[in-house]
Design a protein around this motif. Structure first.
Motif, short mmCIF file in Angstrom:
data_model
loop_
_atom_site.label_atom_id
_atom_site.label_comp_id
_atom_site.label_asym_id
_atom_site.label_seq_id
_atom_site.Cartn_x
_atom_site.Cartn_y
_atom_site.Cartn_z
N HIS A 121 0.88 -1.34 -0.12
CA HIS A 121 0.10 0.07 -0.14
C HIS A 121 0.85 1.34 0.00
O HIS A 121 0.41 2.52 0.22
CB HIS A 121 -0.94 -0.02 1.22
CG HIS A 121 -2.16 -1.18 0.86
ND1 HIS A 121 -2.30 -2.32 1.53
CD2 HIS A 121 -3.02 -1.20 -0.13
CE1 HIS A 121 -3.14 -2.90 1.02
NE2 HIS A 121 -3.70 -2.22 -0.02
N CYS A 297 -4.84 1.60 6.94
CA CYS A 297 -3.92 2.82 6.06
C CYS A 297 -4.98 3.13 4.99
O CYS A 297 -4.64 4.31 4.44
CB CYS A 297 -3.04 2.24 5.55
SG CYS A 297 -2.97 0.77 4.41
N CYS A 357 -1.97 -1.43 12.36
CA CYS A 357 -2.76 -2.03 11.52
C CYS A 357 -3.56 -3.00 11.88
O CYS A 357 -4.80 -3.15 11.74
CB CYS A 357 -1.86 -3.08 10.69
SG CYS A 357 -0.48 -1.97 9.57
N CYS A 360 -6.73 -5.27 10.68
CA CYS A 360 -6.59 -5.35 9.34
C CYS A 360 -5.72 -6.51 8.79
O CYS A 360 -6.08 -7.01 7.56
CB CYS A 360 -5.98 -4.14 8.70
SG CYS A 360 -5.70 -4.14 6.87
N ASN A 378 -8.80 -2.26 3.35
CA ASN A 378 -8.89 -2.54 1.69
C ASN A 378 -8.84 -3.93 1.28
O ASN A 378 -8.93 -4.12 -0.03
CB ASN A 378 -7.49 -1.81 1.47
CG ASN A 378 -6.24 -2.36 2.03
OD1 ASN A 378 -6.18 -3.43 2.58
ND2 ASN A 378 -5.46 -1.42 2.32
#
Ligand code: MIC
Ligand code: SF4
Length: 641
Positions: A121, A297, A357, A360, A378
């Motif tokens: 990312h 993020c 994070c 995630c 994401n």
């Protein structure tokens, strides 16, 4: 002929080669970033290269992926990274400071510069007009050592934005729409460049959400122009001096164009289990939810969390829902605390967890069995949350917060509330206390802190003349690096211990895989389309290397994983005729004869001894890549030079 912004920045950094789609170039890398779960390998490799001085303008080592410290392993990794960073003049961001991509944007990113990061990312930096590329750890180590990176020049897709987003529709919905149009492999070998009069209507945090999640398209990177909004963003971070205006020529020519009318978009969600499985929330309907996670993020900016706070203010999180929030950075959390928004969030019944994070990457907050979890993240690959049968939907922060209150997936436009205007460019207080800068440190005066969890990384051997083995796995399309080398709270503490990790290779798809490799002295993997999509983790190449994988034969590869295989000396081969995939069965015996001569060619013949067949395969190797395969990987090649 006018130039795209992407090619302008690449041209400014060109060291070698011709800037023409498909050819190999070497570019100067101005900045690098690493994070802890890929970082231990990076710094082991940097040490192995015996580098005296790094060549980048700025390099930063972040600790953000695994900050739980459930045992000594994790803290060992942090200490190791901190020590090697210091030895080499790399800035260190302590755990708790936030997520690498958000922090790089706030503290260091500069329009027009190049950034290489050991995290997929990294393109988040494209939100302020950088060419920011995710790569395997070894490529980042080499970028620090040499100041350069080699890549195949991508084509450029122009995404032409017009109009303005309507209330309750946000940047997340823009990128979900683009994913619906282009799919998870639509961006492979391409840069996605955003243009058009709609650009000015997106804030920098909006743009960063879009470029961040461009990784899910498989794109090399995504980029926005640097304009007045960029200037305001940098000024809000006390860095107006870093502002450089950057844009494409008015007559720039793109290889493809996708038009997106911002005012026609609606709230979307990516349904289980792929970021491109997108539909409108209206179509999906009011499904009951168990968990809502806001952060990552992609969507943990100040603006995102202020919107969330406004929605939660004076309301109550539904009794059947666990709402968990992880802010993107310490600065954001401090500001929410200062202006009272944090109180609104906490009073609603939300759980606040560390700026990292976290959920995630499956580090905690795994939902209950069979749960429906809405996440502003994401990736919603199967099992990534840590719960195999969870159903994860990816949504915007607005959708997430409204749904957390209602207890079901909610189209915010029906929530009965006007969202307030949030100023994304409010001044942030300067705070450097989470950073450790390397001033005064040298290799001579700083020793490497090597805990017992840190094991040497596996190295391949020179390419032999006969490469053979049995098919030890036949996988389908869109295999992710999470499938190849799962990462969750059990396994993330072992990112610097490949022998241990290898026991879990392909765990979710085929539990017998490691044993089958042991029984057959390694072997060959056969894969479908887009093999290796997702993360930059080179562990998805190193664990197979450790298990003796010789080559991977697939219908197509994702960019970063393909490079990681080559860096490890594992040959990535593409079927010339995709139909040959169907002819191969598990445990068939495959061989490449005269491998050293064949890798130089455009076509490599793979013989199937079990079926007495031959398949034409395409290695598509650039010159440097062929050299790496022959040497048995990048480190061997560099050491041999
Ligand atoms: C991810 O989002 O999948 C990760 C975890 O950040 C990875 C890096 C890793 O596996 O350590 C990535 O995106 O590259
Ligand atoms: Fe961390 Fe998730 Fe972003 Fe990867 S995608 S860097 S795990 S927050």
């Amino acid at each position: 002929m006018g130039k795209t912004l992407a090619y302008k920045i690449l041209e400014n950094h060109l060291v070698e080669g011709e800037l023409k789609a498909g050819s190999e170039i070497t570019i100067k890398i101005d900045q690098t970033l690493t994070q802890d779960s890929t970082g231990t390998m990076v710094y082991l490799q940097l040490e192995a290269m015996e580098v005296d001085e790094i060549k980048t303008e700025l390099s930063v080592a972040y600790i953000d992926h695994n900050t739980l410290q459930t045992g000594f392993e994790n803290a060992d990794d942090h200490a190791f990274i901190k020590s090697v960073a210091k030895r080499h003049g790399v800035h260190f961001s302590k755990p708790g400071n936030g997520i690498c991509h958000q922090l790089q944007l706030e503290n260091f990113g500069i329009p027009g510069k190049t950034l290489l990061g050991s995290d997929s990312h990294t393109p988040t930096g494209g939100g302020i007009g950088m060419i920011a590329i995710g790569a395997g750890g070894l490529d980042v180590a080499v970028a620090m050592a040499k100041g350069t990176y080699s890549l195949t020049v991508p084509k450029v897709i122009g995404v032409k934005l017009t109009g303005k987003l309507r209330p309750w529709v946000s940047a997340k919905d823009v990128i979900l729409y683009v994913l619906q149009q282009l799919t998870v492999k639509g961006g492979v070998s391409k840069i996605v460049e955003y243009t058009g009069e709609g650009v000015k209507n997106l804030t920098v945090p909006d743009r960063a959400t879009i470029t961040n999640m461009g990784a899910e398209l498989g794109a090399t990177t995504s980029v926005f122009p640097s304009d007045e909004n960029t200037r305001k963003f940098l000024a809000s971070q006390g860095r107006e001096k870093d502002f450089v205006p950057m844009e494409a020529d008015a007559d720039a020519v793109y290889d493809e164009i996708l038009e997106v009318k911002l005012d026609e978009l609606v709230p979307f969600a990516a349904k289980p289990h792929s970021p491109d499985n997108v539909d409108s929330i209206e179509n999906i309907g009011k499904i009951k939810i168990d968990q809502v996670a806001i952060g990552s993020c992609t969507n943990s900016s100040y603006t995102d969390l202020m919107k969330v706070a406004a929605i939660l203010k004076g309301r109550r999180v539904h009794e059947d829902v666990s709402l968990v929030i992880s802010p993107g950075s310490s600065k954001i959390l401090a500001k929410l605390a200062q202006n009272g928004a944090l109180t609104d969030i906490i009073n609603s019944g939300a759980r606040i967890i560390e700026n990292a994070c976290g959920p995630c990457i499956g580090m905690g907050q795994s939902p209950r069995s069979g749960a429906v979890s809405l996440r502003t993240f994401n990736r919603n690959f199967k099992g990534r949350s840590g719960t195999k049968d969870a159903e994860v939907y990816l949504v915007s922060p607005e959708t997430a917060a409204a749904s957390a209150v209602n207890g079901y997936l909610t189209d915010g436009r029906t929530f009965g509330m006007d969202l307030p205007e949030i100023n994304p460019y409010e001044d942030f207080e300067y705070n450097d206390n989470f950073f450790v800068h390397p001033e005064g440190a040298t290799k001579a005066n700083t020793k490497v802190e090597m805990g017992p969890n840190i094991k040497p990384f596996p190295r391949n051997v020179k390419l032999g003349d006969k490469v053979e083995g049995k098919v030890v796995l036949k996988a389908g399309n869109n295999i992710t690096t999470d499938d190849i080398m799962p990462s969750d709270s059990r396994l993330l503490p072992f990112r610097s211990n490949i022998p241990h990790l290898s026991n879990y290779c392909f765990e979710l798809i085929d539990k017998e895989f490691p044993q089958r490799c042991h029984d057959n002295n390694g072997g060959i993997i056969v894969g479908g389309e887009n093999y290796g999509q997702g993360s930059s983790r080179e562990h998805a190449a190193l664990a197979p290397l450790y298990l003796g994988i010789k080559f991977v034969l697939a219908k197509s590869f994702a960019r970063i994983h393909r490079s990681n295989l080559i860096n490890s000396g594992i040959i990535p081969l593409v079927f010339e005729n995709a139909g040959d995939y169907d002819k191969i069965d598990l445990l068939d015996e495959l061989v490449i004869e005269n491998a050293n001569a064949q890798v130089e060619k455009d076509v490599i013949i793979v013989k199937n001894l079990t079926k007495s067949e031959e398949y034409k395969t395409i290695p598509n190797l650039q010159e440097l890549e062929t050299a790496m395969i022959k040497a048995g990987g990048k480190i061997n090649m560099i050491k041999g030079q």
